[in-house]
Design a protein around this motif. Structure first.
Motif, PDB file in Angstrom:
ATOM      1  N   LYS A  30       0.839  -1.193   0.000  1.00 31.59           N
ATOM      2  CA  LYS A  30       0.000   0.000   0.000  1.00 31.59           C
ATOM      3  C   LYS A  30       0.877   1.247   0.000  1.00 31.59           C
ATOM      4  O   LYS A  30       1.745   1.394   0.859  1.00 31.59           O
ATOM      5  CB  LYS A  30      -0.893  -0.013   1.247  1.00 31.59           C
ATOM      6  CG  LYS A  30      -1.781   1.202   1.419  1.00 31.59           C
ATOM      7  CD  LYS A  30      -2.542   1.100   2.736  1.00 31.59           C
ATOM      8  CE  LYS A  30      -3.326   2.371   3.023  1.00 31.59           C
ATOM      9  NZ  LYS A  30      -3.983   2.325   4.350  1.00 31.59           N
ATOM     10  N   ASP A  34      -1.334   8.667  -1.602  1.00 27.35           N
ATOM     11  CA  ASP A  34      -2.232   8.248  -2.676  1.00 27.35           C
ATOM     12  C   ASP A  34      -3.092   9.392  -3.197  1.00 27.35           C
ATOM     13  O   ASP A  34      -3.999   9.186  -3.994  1.00 27.35           O
ATOM     14  CB  ASP A  34      -3.125   7.096  -2.211  1.00 27.35           C
ATOM     15  CG  ASP A  34      -3.894   7.427  -0.937  1.00 27.35           C
ATOM     16  OD1 ASP A  34      -3.821   8.589  -0.477  1.00 27.35           O
ATOM     17  OD2 ASP A  34      -4.564   6.528  -0.402  1.00 27.35           O
ATOM     18  N   TYR A 139       1.728   6.541  -4.801  1.00 31.93           N
ATOM     19  CA  TYR A 139       0.809   5.945  -5.768  1.00 31.93           C
ATOM     20  C   TYR A 139       1.064   6.472  -7.179  1.00 31.93           C
ATOM     21  O   TYR A 139       1.220   7.675  -7.393  1.00 31.93           O
ATOM     22  CB  TYR A 139      -0.636   6.241  -5.361  1.00 31.93           C
ATOM     23  CG  TYR A 139      -1.665   5.720  -6.337  1.00 31.93           C
ATOM     24  CD1 TYR A 139      -1.924   4.357  -6.444  1.00 31.93           C
ATOM     25  CD2 TYR A 139      -2.359   6.596  -7.166  1.00 31.93           C
ATOM     26  CE1 TYR A 139      -2.855   3.872  -7.346  1.00 31.93           C
ATOM     27  CE2 TYR A 139      -3.298   6.126  -8.070  1.00 31.93           C
ATOM     28  CZ  TYR A 139      -3.536   4.760  -8.155  1.00 31.93           C
ATOM     29  OH  TYR A 139      -4.455   4.293  -9.053  1.00 31.93           O
TER      30      TYR A 139
END
Length: 260
Positions: A30, A34, A139
């Protein structure tokens, strides 16, 4: 445990503490960043000696991507906060007293892909200060975010130990090809220390965050807490006035400025 100079302690929600040694393999699924903008908090929490410090953390837990603490102690109250908020906390203990570890701590929602810990003994009192570098994926980008959290040596005659601690950290930062945040309590209470700090960060192209309403903790008329950055755009910067520590938390919002 303290024979391993470069270890880090990791705390997670409902998990036992992990010891992270140099060159540990980490699998990260992860990205930390983001969205285009993200906010960090930087705070010397004064060993959680004052009431309401955990409430401050609770209030900003879901408003920040990174919480960089100095003088963080592994008290039940702080560890319970990490569990309640489902956070990950990487901690570099400078010392241990009564089974409570104290040092810099970086709290996030995501595991770093790399981690480096640093300790430097105070030349007069011989108690170490610690620093931590964590690197996170971004991201949809090939670049990664390096975050350095430092509590600089305080009690010294001259700046030899101060310079040595900064060099250890900055030598690792200058190798990083991507955005960087360097923040913490720099104990830059003398003009000599302040001049050295600004000179050293400028050699690796770091810029300081300035505060329009500057209510940072000062000593001998000089601020102690700083945020430096590169490869990012500064969006907003403010200081939270509180009696929950002898330092006021810094709250800084950045905007990504990525090329890849």
């Amino acid at each position: 445990m303290f024979k391993h100079r470069d270890y880090t302690l990791r705390y997670r929600a409902n998990n036992e503490v992990e010891i992270i040694l140099p060159n540990s393999q980490m699998i990260v699924n992860k990205p930390l960043i983001d969205k285009t903008t993200f906010t960090i908090m930087v705070w010397n929490i004064f060993k959680q000696k004052r009431a309401d410090c955990i409430q401050i953390l609770e209030h900003y837990a879901d408003k920040t991507k990174l919480i960089l603490l100095q003088e963080a102690q592994t008290t039940p109250q702080l560890l319970n906060f990490i569990t309640r908020q489902n956070k990950i906390a990487d901690h570099v203990p400078a010392y241990c007293f009564n089974n409570i570890y104290a040092g810099v701590m970086t709290i996030t929602d995501t595991l770093p892909i790399s981690i480096y810990s640093f300790r430097e003994k105070e030349p007069l009192i011989r108690v170490p200060k610690s620093a931590l570098i964590t690197i996170y994926p971004i991201y949809n980008s090939t670049q990664q975010l390096l975050v350095a959290n430092i509590h600089a040596v305080n009690f010294s005659i001259g700046v030899k130990s101060y310079r040595q601690q900064m060099h250890m950290l900055l030598n690792r930062i200058k190798e990083h090809n991507g955005p960087v945040i360097l923040a913490g309590d720099f104990n830059a209470w003398s003009q000599q220390r302040l001049n050295l700090l600004y000179h050293l960060v400028s050699t690796i192209d770091l810029k300081p965050v300035n505060f329009s309403n500057d209510i940072r903790k000062t000593f001998m008329g000089r601020p102690l807490d700083f945020v430096f950055y590169r490869g990012l755009q500064l969006d907003t910067a403010k200081i939270i006035s509180t009696s929950a520590s002898d330092h006021n938390p810094l709250l800084v919002k950045f905007r990504l400025d990525l090329q890849g």
